[in-house]
Structures are given as structure tokens and as C-alpha cells.
Design an enzyme around this catalytic site. Sequence first.
Site, PDB file in Angstrom:
ATOM      1  N   ASP A 253       0.853  -1.183   0.000  1.00 38.51           N
ATOM      2  CA  ASP A 253       0.000   0.000   0.000  1.00 38.51           C
ATOM      3  C   ASP A 253       0.900   1.247   0.000  1.00 38.51           C
ATOM      4  O   ASP A 253       2.120   1.153   0.088  1.00 38.51           O
ATOM      5  CB  ASP A 253      -0.986  -0.025   1.191  1.00 38.51           C
ATOM      6  CG  ASP A 253      -2.224   0.847   0.908  1.00 38.51           C
ATOM      7  OD1 ASP A 253      -2.178   1.664  -0.039  1.00 38.51           O
ATOM      8  OD2 ASP A 253      -3.238   0.719   1.621  1.00 38.51           O
TER       9      ASP A 253
HETATM   10  C1  BGC Z   1      -5.086   3.307   0.145  1.00 42.20           C
HETATM   11  C2  BGC Z   1      -5.330   2.308  -0.957  1.00 42.20           C
HETATM   12  C3  BGC Z   1      -5.200   2.967  -2.300  1.00 42.20           C
HETATM   13  C4  BGC Z   1      -3.822   3.610  -2.383  1.00 42.20           C
HETATM   14  C5  BGC Z   1      -3.545   4.253  -3.735  1.00 42.20           C
HETATM   15  C6  BGC Z   1      -3.843   4.127  -0.071  1.00 42.20           C
HETATM   16  O1  BGC Z   1      -3.771   5.195   0.827  1.00 42.20           O
HETATM   17  O2  BGC Z   1      -5.023   2.630   1.377  1.00 42.20           O
HETATM   18  O3  BGC Z   1      -6.606   1.744  -0.807  1.00 42.20           O
HETATM   19  O4  BGC Z   1      -5.393   2.040  -3.321  1.00 42.20           O
HETATM   20  O5  BGC Z   1      -3.741   4.610  -1.381  1.00 42.20           O
HETATM   21  O6  BGC Z   1      -4.263   5.384  -3.933  1.00 42.20           O
END
Ligand code: BGC
Length: 695
Positions: A253
Site C-alpha cells: 500500500d
Molecule cells: C489506500 C489504498 C489505495 C492507495 C492508492 C492508499 O492510501 O489505502 O486503498 O489504493 O492509497 O491510492
Amino acid sequence: MTGTSQSTIARLEDLVGRMTLAEKVGQLNLLQPHRFTDLEEKIRNGQVGGVFGVLNPADIERYQRVARHESRLGIPLLVGNDVIHGYRTVFPIPLAEACTWDPGLLEQAAQVAAREAAANGTDWIFAPMVDICREPRWGRVAEGAGEDPYLGSVIAAARVRGFQSIEGIAACPKHYVAYGAVEAGRDYNSVDVSERALRDVYLPPFKAAFDAGAETVMSSFNDIAGVAATINHFTLRTILREEWGWPGVVVSDYTAIAELIEHGVAADLRDAARLSLLAGVDMDMQSEAYDRHLVALVSEGAVPLDLVDEAVRRVLRLKFQLGLFERERLDQGRAESALLTEEAREVALRVAHESLVLLKNDGDALPLTPNARVALVGELADSRKDMLGCWSHTGRAEDAETILDGLSARLGSRLEYVASEVTAAVAAARTADAVVSVVGETADLSGEAHCRAHLGLPGQQAALLEALAETGKPLVVVLATGRPLAIPRVVEQATALVLAWHPGIRAGRAVADVLFGDVNPSGRLAITFPRTEGQIPIYYAHKSTGRPAEGQGTLQFDVPFRSTYLDEPNAPLFPFGFGLSYTRFAYSDLEIESPITDRVVACANVRNVGGRAATEVAQLYVRDLVASITRPVRELKAFERITLQPGESRQVRFDVPVASLGFTGLDMRYQVEPGEFRLWIGSDSASGLEGSFRI
Ligand code: BGC
């Protein structure tokens, strides 16, 4: 996931054979452009495997051109985006979508979203979010399918199928794993669940997503029993690779690798890179940990080259499978025309219709009569952006129909709207036949990092409802929210209560259709509504305990020596699976076929005993009465949507594999234990015809 053809393997191996270590590491680097002024330079140097969060097709085209034509090996980029509940056509929030209990429709919705995203240059969708969540304080509860592993698994699979039915799109179920169990409902917080809970509750939707072909997965921010998900060998290697044999790409993530330093499990970014790659995270989203340190780590022998090669092969195989090497230029004319088509708007309307849940309807206050004079009250009734919900950065507020739009279109001058001024609202209510009050949460109160400790109505809305209730006029409350709210007082005051969630661009039309009865509500809760924050976590599939609240069983414990509160009932405000319609359904003639071999076949008769055609969601639950492990008092094992005309009855027939009735045993292996089971077929998790069977 599709198999890799011989010719793809040959191309892949040829490519890997020509790559320098630095170029290999580059393929594992995923960046969001706005943080980097030198992104094109990095792409040209072969330092970037993919970009994300880029929505403008012209920008995507530019980056791809540099990757394809100006980098040494010409490897195209993966382009990832968060397409959580629609791209330009914004659907209801995923938690609302789950309340449709209609996987076929959700598959279609995911397909619409993927079609729009693909036409605009996205080839990797960071969804579905499949985190089981029994924690309404957590803002991200809005993004998932609710509390139940079975419903969550069915929906996870449907969404993956929908996304990946569009050529050149890979889905990315997230967040692996147990992110929905963050302590105290605070985002990014610790998770401390048992291996059994992981296996029985949190992992099944991921497994379902992989079985449906998901090509990638995103690991989560949280730690699990002290081991950060990003460096968790047990979840990332033992379960994912060894037990499941899943061959797809694992992406971290956002900056999760760098965050290992704050977690206190990596001394520095280099250490974080080493630990993550060793654990099996293939791509580094936004930490630049691999980019900065992996070449040195391999050269020094701290990370085996073989592991880097494995990760690179996975990323490149995905690129080949998606056809990125063959893809033509983005057709920017097509990009725009693929958006918000009439067909897409229709699907969004159907999803919104089916996701609305009628929670109360005293004295058949609803549907409203067409010639009613209505006072519409509440700021949310006239807010376009709040109808879109939390993950709608690809949508546009101007596309959304407000509830004011929807009701005005029907009522014209018989509608009076007051946003929030109490005296004016009360005056409008007094001259009306009914009041429709839209209350709840603005969209910015849910979603990532938007958690709440208090689950009541924000601001002055409760006072407004008090004043409206005092007028004695029928009070129809429309609840717009991103999470279950703890609002027992509102339920008391409301004559009728319609849960609209954040219903997407077709909010106005969908709510009006339900309020006036053109659509008979069929949504059912995918998550329990608590009476108060103090009951959380609250979910239907809880254990019995040795002293259950109901005092059934052999021992009768006096009050209060039971698993109860002194100051609140155990029962929720509304149970999982619950939802009314403008008709009533009667269940009868439960039959469980015997003998039972490898399937439990159970039937019941469902009759529409009301005056309108309606759709019921018949639900089947079981309980394993005696087992080596304490078992939930009920578990959903099957459901079916059935539409019945007034007076019509039909038999629902469920065919449940015995193999699905098991759990993780004492030895941590999945097993089905023979013995007696109870079974219910009915309208929700708190009712139903009851029978039993033995396996
Ligand atoms: C979130 C994810 C997301 C990623 C990319 C993160 O902060 O937890 O769900 O896909 O950002 O935007």
C-alpha cells in the site's frame, strides 16, 4: 487468473535475460507522479514499473510514450487507479452496493467502471476492497462489502469478474489482510486477530477474489498480531504462495514500506526494502525503498537475486497478459465518449434502487401519494458532491442528481424545500402532508483516515429532527451515510426510515422512485447497525459464550450474570440481512432433504402476502451446535433474490455444500466436523423458519 502461454513465457524469459539488475528493480517501483518532478527522466532510465493516480489520458499517453520509446527496453508502464465505486459514472458506495445482495448486478457495475477506466488509460484497478469489517467507526467501512465472509466473498468474486471482463484490466483486491479489524476503529491502527479469525473471517474474500481470477493484491498498512502486513511471511508467503499457490503480483500500500520505520520494525528505508522483498511484496508503492536500495541489497548478498527475479517475472507476466506490449495508442476521442453513457447511467440507477434499504415504515407511511404536499428538509437533500460518496475523485459533482432534484421533478410546486433553518422547516412541515428529512453524514466523514468516535447525526441535525417530529406530521427520514450510525432516537421519531447511503450520481431519481413506490425497496443490510458505540464490535455471527443473553440452555443464570450490558440491550438497532419492502413475505414449509451426503438441500415456501410486486432476499443460515471450536450462533451460507407478484408464492431451494460448513480446527486446518446443525431460512439474521440436520 489466466494461464501463461508458451509464447508469452518465451518473450518474458528473453526480456528478463536482457535486463540489468537496475532495470529489474525499476519494474518493481510504482510511483504517483505528482510527487516527482523528474518522473519522465526516471521512466526513461528504466526506474519505473508503473504509475498510479494519473487520470488525464494525455498524461498517461505521455508517460507510456517515454516508457515504450525512450527507455532502453521499451517496457510499458502499468497504470493503476482507485476505481472503487465507479469511474466517471459514480455508483453507490461499495457498502451500499453490497446491500443489493445482487452479485450479477454488481458484476455489471464493476464492468461499467472498468470499461470507463480502461478507455481512459487505466489498466490496473485498485479494487475491490474486500476487507471484512465489523467496525463502523472505521471510515473505510464504506469501501467494503460489510461484515460477513460469505456475502463478502460472493461480492468480491463478482467485482473481480466484472473488472477483469474488460480486456486489459487487472483487479487488485485489497487490503491484505485484516485491515478491517483495526483496533478502536481508528485507521491504520493495530490488528490483533487470531490465525483462526484470519482464516475463517478475513481471508475468505481474498481467496474468492483469487479464485475469480484476480491478477494482483495489495498488502495492507496494519500489523497483524505484531507482524506488519507488509513483511508478513505467514500471510504473504505461507498462505498466499504455498497454501494457495497464487501466482499474482503483490503490491504494497501507499508508502507502507517506508512506514515500517514508524511501525518500529525497520531501522531505516534500506532495512524496510530488504524485509518487504524477503516477505514477498513484489512492487513498492511510493516508498522508493526498492528504487533506492534494492540494487545494493542484492549486490551485498542481503537479498537473493532469485527473489528479485521472481518479483520481476510476476510484474512482466502481468504486463504481457494485459497486452500492454501490443497496445495501440490511447484513443483520446474514445476516452471521453466512453464516459457516462446512457447505459452506464441506467446501471447506476439500478444499483442505487437495489441498494436502498427500507428500515422502518409505520402505518405504511410510504410510499408517498403522488399528489402529496411535501416539506423537504436537510442540507444533504441539495448536495451533489455528498451523493457521490467517499471514493469519487474520478466523478464529478455536476453529474449527480440531488434528492431535491428527484422530488421536485415529481412534485413541482407541491414541494417546499428548507435546508436547515428550524423555524422555516417547522412552518413548511405544518402546511405539508408529510415531511421528508434527509439527514446523515457528508461524504467527507467516511473513507480513508476519516474515522468517527461518535456515530450520531453530526451538527444540528438531531435538533432539527426533534422540531420536525413535534409537528406530528408523518416524518420520513432519508439517511445519507457512509457507515452504520447509532441513531435509536431517530428511529423512534421517524415514521419511515429509508437508508440511502451515499447513492451515487442517480441519487435523486433512485430515492424518489422508492419514496413514491415506483420501485419497491429490496436492499438488505450487509452490516449490523448498532444502538450505541458501546456495543461495537457488533455483528450477527458472534459466539454464544457460556452465558448467553437469552439464558437458553441447561443453566439459567440470573440477571445480571450473563453476557449483557446493564444499560443497553445486546440486540442491534437493525440486524444484518434486515430490510423491509412495501409488501410482506410469509415463509412456510421448511424442508431439509435427507439423507445428506455432500450437500445440504433445504427448501422453503415464500409467499408475497402484500399488495405489490416485490423482491425478497431469502437467506439461509446455519449453526454447528457442538464442535471442537466455539462456533458462531449463525452463519450465512446461501441467499437468493426472488421477485414475487402479489399473492404469488414460490419455493426457494438452497443447495449448500457440506464442505462449506467447516472451520479452522484445533490443528489450524480447515475441517467439517460431523454432528448436529441448526438451519434457518428467512428474511434476516434474526428470524426465520428453523430446522436441523446431521452430517
Ligand atoms: C489506500 C489504498 C489505495 C492507495 C492508492 C492508499 O492510501 O489505502 O486503498 O489504493 O492509497 O491510492
